[in-house]
Design a protein around this motif. Structure first.
Motif, mmCIF file in Angstrom:
data_model
loop_
_atom_site.group_PDB
_atom_site.id
_atom_site.type_symbol
_atom_site.label_atom_id
_atom_site.label_comp_id
_atom_site.label_asym_id
_atom_site.label_seq_id
_atom_site.Cartn_x
_atom_site.Cartn_y
_atom_site.Cartn_z
ATOM 1 N N LEU A 99 0.827 -1.206 0.000
ATOM 2 C CA LEU A 99 0.000 0.000 0.000
ATOM 3 C C LEU A 99 0.861 1.255 0.000
ATOM 4 O O LEU A 99 0.549 2.243 -0.680
ATOM 5 C CB LEU A 99 -0.921 -0.007 1.222
ATOM 6 N N ASP A 100 1.959 1.213 0.758
ATOM 7 C CA ASP A 100 2.849 2.368 0.822
ATOM 8 C C ASP A 100 3.511 2.606 -0.530
ATOM 9 O O ASP A 100 3.685 3.755 -0.960
ATOM 10 C CB ASP A 100 3.909 2.128 1.899
ATOM 11 N N ALA A 101 3.872 1.533 -1.225
ATOM 12 C CA ALA A 101 4.489 1.681 -2.544
ATOM 13 C C ALA A 101 3.498 2.208 -3.576
ATOM 14 O O ALA A 101 3.883 2.931 -4.501
ATOM 15 C CB ALA A 101 5.061 0.340 -3.001
ATOM 16 N N MET A 102 2.220 1.868 -3.420
ATOM 17 C CA MET A 102 1.216 2.326 -4.374
ATOM 18 C C MET A 102 1.019 3.832 -4.317
ATOM 19 O O MET A 102 0.562 4.429 -5.294
ATOM 20 C CB MET A 102 -0.107 1.610 -4.106
ATOM 21 N N ILE A 103 1.358 4.445 -3.185
ATOM 22 C CA ILE A 103 1.231 5.902 -3.076
ATOM 23 C C ILE A 103 2.117 6.600 -4.100
ATOM 24 O O ILE A 103 1.766 7.651 -4.648
ATOM 25 C CB ILE A 103 1.592 6.363 -1.648
ATOM 26 N N ASP A 104 3.281 6.018 -4.368
ATOM 27 C CA ASP A 104 4.234 6.626 -5.300
ATOM 28 C C ASP A 104 3.955 6.264 -6.753
ATOM 29 O O ASP A 104 4.723 6.662 -7.633
ATOM 30 C CB ASP A 104 5.661 6.190 -4.945
ATOM 31 N N LEU A 105 2.902 5.531 -7.012
ATOM 32 C CA LEU A 105 2.599 5.116 -8.379
ATOM 33 C C LEU A 105 2.442 6.288 -9.342
ATOM 34 O O LEU A 105 2.957 6.243 -10.464
ATOM 35 C CB LEU A 105 1.350 4.236 -8.395
ATOM 36 N N PRO A 106 1.751 7.377 -8.955
ATOM 37 C CA PRO A 106 1.649 8.517 -9.897
ATOM 38 C C PRO A 106 2.994 9.137 -10.251
ATOM 39 O O PRO A 106 3.116 9.780 -11.302
ATOM 40 C CB PRO A 106 0.764 9.516 -9.131
ATOM 41 N N PHE A 107 4.021 8.979 -9.377
ATOM 42 C CA PHE A 107 5.343 9.494 -9.709
ATOM 43 C C PHE A 107 5.980 8.703 -10.845
ATOM 44 O O PHE A 107 6.652 9.267 -11.711
ATOM 45 C CB PHE A 107 6.258 9.438 -8.481
ATOM 46 N N ALA A 108 5.799 7.392 -10.819
ATOM 47 C CA ALA A 108 6.459 6.522 -11.794
ATOM 48 C C ALA A 108 5.637 6.302 -13.052
ATOM 49 O O ALA A 108 6.196 6.029 -14.117
ATOM 50 C CB ALA A 108 6.782 5.170 -11.145
ATOM 51 N N LEU A 109 4.330 6.431 -12.943
ATOM 52 C CA LEU A 109 3.456 6.135 -14.080
ATOM 53 C C LEU A 109 3.481 7.286 -15.082
ATOM 54 O O LEU A 109 3.311 8.449 -14.699
ATOM 55 C CB LEU A 109 2.029 5.912 -13.591
#
Length: 280
Positions: A99-109
């Motif tokens: 869940l914590d890693a999914m927070i950064d998804l908009p940075f990488a996507l």
């Protein structure tokens, strides 16, 4: 007669002069030169032509949509970003690292991929959109779609600025407030919230700035209708496609100045709040 010998004080950081020179050169090439190009290209316009360009009805409508929706999206991210950061810091959850890693998804996507994914979900025939269509609710291809995209790309900025502050906060402050008879709500409003407010304002400013400049994730879900759901970056792109470079830089320069003034105001409020906390 002995003369005192002055020793040259060495810098704490090795190679400081070289690092400083490289930093200034980097800022000159990456930041100052492109920004100066905006001013130089815009200066080719007559004053009246500049005013007519930046105050055209279509451009004014785009200003309103970009600034208003970016501001509202940043406010939403302030609330829910604080909640997400609070949950990640204060609670033990299954699959918390995922869940914590999914927070950064908009940075990488890539932003275009995010826009396509959001439009697929919220379009009238999308997975979520088709559930709302019978009730007359349409979230894609209108200003609501812009808000969804900006909330998606801006949430990590608030979470990642508030999360470390909550982690470093001494829990003894909360315990002391409770021993003095404070309720949970009073503890949050009088102790916790003032402590995290500077970080929260920083996250808000970053999310707001990201929303103003966002393009890729918005154009797929906004509908891009002039006077209705057209953002300023799209107007600038349209000017460039029409080879109106001076008009594009004039609008970009106006956005730059307004954004700078707004962010400066937010930073001043943040400093004032930090100084007030120290004084108290």
């Amino acid at each position: 007669m002995a003369f005192p010998i002055k020793l040259k004080q060495s810098s704490v950081i090795p190679g400081f002069s070289l690092a400083l020179g490289f930093t200034l050169l980097y800022l000159l090439l990456i930041v100052l030169v492109p920004l100066s190009g905006l001013f130089i290209k815009t200066s080719t316009l007559q004053w009246q032509s500049f005013i007519d360009t930046i105050t055209a009805p279509r451009v004014m409508a785009a200003y309103k949509i970009s600034f208003l929706i970016s501001f509202l999206a940043a406010l939403v991210n302030m609330v829910f970003g604080l909640i997400v950061a609070w949950v990640l810091v204060r609670y033990r959850l299954p699959l918390k690292k995922i869940l914590d890693a999914m927070i950064d998804l908009p940075f990488a996507l890539p932003t275009s991929v995010a826009g396509i994914a959001l439009s697929t979900l919220y379009a009238p025939h999308g997975w979520i959109g088709k559930l709302l269509t019978p009730y007359g609710i349409q979230l894609a291809f209108n200003p609501a779609g812009i808000a969804i995209a900006l909330i998606f790309v801006g949430l990590p900025f608030v979470v990642r600025t508030v999360e470390p502050v909550l982690q470093d906060m001494d829990k003894e402050l909360e315990e002391a407030a409770m021993t003095l008879g404070a309720t949970r709500w009073q503890t949050f409003t009088k102790v916790i919230f003032p402590y995290i407010m500077p970080a929260l304002l920083t996250g808000f400013a970053m999310a707001f700035a990201r929303g103003l400049g966002e393009y890729g994730s918005v154009i797929f879900i906004a509908g891009n209708m002039p006077m209705v759901s057209e953002i300023v970056p799209l107007v600038i792109i349209t000017k460039l496609e029409q080879y109106d470079y001076a008009g594009a830089t004039a609008i970009a320069l106006t956005m730059l100045i307004i954004s700078f003034l707004l962010l400066l105001t937010i930073n001043m409020l943040q400093r004032w709040n930090s100084a007030r906390m120290v004084h108290d």
